[in-house]
Write a protein that holds these residues in place. Structure first.
Motif, PDB file in Angstrom:
ATOM      1  N   UNK A 242     -26.647  14.815 -55.006  1.00 28.47           N
ATOM      2  CA  UNK A 242     -26.016  13.867 -53.478  1.00 28.47           C
ATOM      3  C   UNK A 242     -26.142  12.361 -54.045  1.00 28.47           C
ATOM      4  N   UNK A 243     -26.884  12.057 -54.702  1.00 31.89           N
ATOM      5  CA  UNK A 243     -27.289  10.510 -54.872  1.00 31.89           C
ATOM      6  C   UNK A 243     -26.106  10.308 -55.712  1.00 31.89           C
ATOM      7  N   UNK A 244     -25.758  10.997 -56.807  1.00 33.65           N
ATOM      8  CA  UNK A 244     -24.271  10.542 -57.386  1.00 33.65           C
ATOM      9  C   UNK A 244     -23.070  10.620 -56.880  1.00 33.65           C
ATOM     10  N   UNK A 245     -22.892  11.614 -55.846  1.00 35.90           N
ATOM     11  CA  UNK A 245     -21.775  11.861 -54.859  1.00 35.90           C
ATOM     12  C   UNK A 245     -21.721  10.463 -54.255  1.00 35.90           C
ATOM     13  N   UNK A 246     -22.856  10.009 -53.504  1.00 36.77           N
ATOM     14  CA  UNK A 246     -22.878   8.735 -52.662  1.00 36.77           C
ATOM     15  C   UNK A 246     -22.351   7.740 -53.421  1.00 36.77           C
ATOM     16  N   UNK A 247     -22.530   7.563 -54.867  1.00 34.35           N
ATOM     17  CA  UNK A 247     -22.141   6.560 -55.600  1.00 34.35           C
ATOM     18  C   UNK A 247     -20.484   6.614 -55.866  1.00 34.35           C
ATOM     19  N   UNK A 248     -20.062   7.784 -56.004  1.00 33.99           N
ATOM     20  CA  UNK A 248     -18.637   8.136 -56.064  1.00 33.99           C
ATOM     21  C   UNK A 248     -17.939   8.086 -54.862  1.00 33.99           C
ATOM     22  N   UNK A 249     -18.414   8.100 -53.769  1.00 33.46           N
ATOM     23  CA  UNK A 249     -17.953   7.649 -52.699  1.00 33.46           C
ATOM     24  C   UNK A 249     -17.853   6.281 -52.240  1.00 33.46           C
ATOM     25  N   UNK A 284     -21.843   6.056 -69.220  1.00 35.58           N
ATOM     26  CA  UNK A 284     -23.194   5.832 -68.537  1.00 35.58           C
ATOM     27  C   UNK A 284     -24.028   4.782 -69.373  1.00 35.58           C
ATOM     28  N   UNK A 285     -24.692   3.787 -68.741  1.00 34.37           N
ATOM     29  CA  UNK A 285     -25.449   2.581 -69.615  1.00 34.37           C
ATOM     30  C   UNK A 285     -24.403   1.442 -69.517  1.00 34.37           C
ATOM     31  N   UNK A 286     -23.049   1.711 -69.744  1.00 35.65           N
ATOM     32  CA  UNK A 286     -22.356   0.510 -69.560  1.00 35.65           C
ATOM     33  C   UNK A 286     -21.838   0.171 -68.309  1.00 35.65           C
ATOM     34  N   UNK A 287     -21.990   1.378 -67.567  1.00 39.03           N
ATOM     35  CA  UNK A 287     -21.814   1.331 -65.920  1.00 39.03           C
ATOM     36  C   UNK A 287     -22.756   0.458 -65.451  1.00 39.03           C
ATOM     37  N   UNK A 288     -24.049   0.866 -65.807  1.00 40.30           N
ATOM     38  CA  UNK A 288     -24.969  -0.016 -65.064  1.00 40.30           C
ATOM     39  C   UNK A 288     -25.170  -1.423 -65.421  1.00 40.30           C
ATOM     40  N   UNK A 289     -24.709  -1.628 -66.703  1.00 40.84           N
ATOM     41  CA  UNK A 289     -24.344  -3.189 -67.116  1.00 40.84           C
ATOM     42  C   UNK A 289     -23.415  -3.704 -66.364  1.00 40.84           C
ATOM     43  N   UNK A 290     -22.195  -3.008 -66.138  1.00 43.83           N
ATOM     44  CA  UNK A 290     -21.293  -3.538 -65.273  1.00 43.83           C
ATOM     45  C   UNK A 290     -21.465  -3.987 -63.875  1.00 43.83           C
ATOM     46  N   UNK A 309     -29.508   4.633 -61.765  1.00 46.10           N
ATOM     47  CA  UNK A 309     -29.597   5.445 -62.730  1.00 46.10           C
ATOM     48  C   UNK A 309     -28.607   6.483 -62.377  1.00 46.10           C
ATOM     49  N   UNK A 310     -28.030   6.480 -60.924  1.00 43.43           N
ATOM     50  CA  UNK A 310     -27.264   7.234 -60.323  1.00 43.43           C
ATOM     51  C   UNK A 310     -25.661   6.833 -60.350  1.00 43.43           C
ATOM     52  N   UNK A 311     -25.423   5.622 -60.869  1.00 41.21           N
ATOM     53  CA  UNK A 311     -24.169   5.071 -60.940  1.00 41.21           C
ATOM     54  C   UNK A 311     -23.226   5.751 -61.524  1.00 41.21           C
TER      55      UNK A 311
END
Length: 311
Positions: A242-249, A284-290, A309-311
């Motif tokens: 759900x946390x990952x889905x919320x980020x996708x939204x 992943x990892x690059x997303x967090x940095x961005x 971490x869910x981004x």
């Protein structure tokens, strides 16, 4: 010619608390407003309650009885905004209590902003809320404190893309703001979040720290508000999907905002939306940095530790 002020009230099986809400509207110190009610196919006495109260208001009450369900409170408000004719427009939930000076306070601040920035500047106003229980008793005096909301973050587009700060029932806007909305897309997570995003991208957001509403939490709220804390946030780790889905939204909402406002943004705001839209496509990892480099962050440290971490 005087301005038209509208209060847009979305109802659905609202009989339990509607009388109190209407009483608080009728007691406003500024009473020259037009109440427009959109009822979403209620099966209780909602429409009858509104009709019985119509003579309490200075201007005729307009009741729109939908023939087919809108599907959500957000969609019902979207329909109300699409047909709004007001120079200043307020959103209103059916189960709250408005303090007597609410309309006047919002009008004063929006008009003051227009005097400074011009009437063609989209302006969104929203305030803090006092949390009340089903019987109308005060719980926390500040909803912003209850939810750990840093309202000023909603003025900053990168932060507004990841954090909802505006509560719809506390919102008011000028005609330029309503015109800039142009409808609320399917990828909008909620109508109030979308309105805040459009305002942060194209105009001005006013955050009033005074609680002009008693925001009723009774167990059946559409948004199911819950208190926010570091401990509660850490509980999201057992809800990974759900946390990952919320980020996708959030990413989808950001892309919808970019597409909706294409050609109407400053280069700075356009660049922010483009960078946010491209983040899901990187590893992943690059997303967090961005996200960190782009300022797409929550106020404070602990929320970012929990969310990134869910981004």
């Amino acid at each position: 010619m005087s301005n038209r002020i509208e209060v847009l009230l979305a109802t659905y099986n609202s009989a339990d608390y509607l009388q109190d809400m209407l009483d608080s509207l009728a007691a406003q110190s500024f009473d020259d407003f037009h109440l427009v009610v959109s009822d979403d196919c209620s099966s209780d006495a909602t429409v009858q309650i509104v009709a019985s109260m119509s003579d309490r208001f200075r201007n005729p009450v307009e009741i729109i009885e939908r023939q087919t369900p809108s599907g959500s409170a957000s969609a019902n408000f979207a329909a109300l905004l699409a047909q709004s004719r007001g120079d200043y427009v307020f959103l209103c939930d059916h189960d709250d209590l408005w303090r007597p000076g609410k309309i006047q306070a919002a009008l004063d601040q929006i008009r003051g902003a227009e005097d400074h920035s011009g009437v063609d500047t989209p302006i969104l106003y929203h305030s803090d809320l006092e949390v009340i229980d089903a019987q109308g008793n005060s719980i926390p005096p500040s909803y912003w404190a209850f939810k750990k909301i840093s309202a000023d973050a909603g003025r900053n587009l990168p932060q507004a893309l990841v954090l909802a700060t505006c509560t719809g029932c506390a919102a008011a806007m000028n005609r330029a703001m309503v015109a800039q909305l142009g409808g609320i897309p399917n990828d909008a997570i909620m109508h109030d979040w979308w309105i805040n995003l459009v305002a942060a991208a194209t105009g001005q957001v006013i955050c009033d720290p005074v609680a002009h509403i008693g925001y009723r939490i009774h167990g059946n709220n559409v948004s199911a508000p819950r208190e926010i804390s570091p401990l509660a946030a850490l509980g999201q780790f057992d809800k990974l999907k759900r946390a990952r889905m919320n980020f996708r939204r959030r990413y989808a909402q950001g892309r919808a905002l970019r597409d909706h406002l294409d050609g109407r943004l400053s280069p700075e705001k356009q660049g922010q939306l483009e960078r946010f839209a491209h983040i899901p496509g990187v590893p992943f990892g690059v997303r967090q940095l961005a996200l960190v480099r782009g300022g797409f962050l929550w106020p404070g440290v602990w929320r970012n530790i929990v969310q990134l971490p869910f981004a």
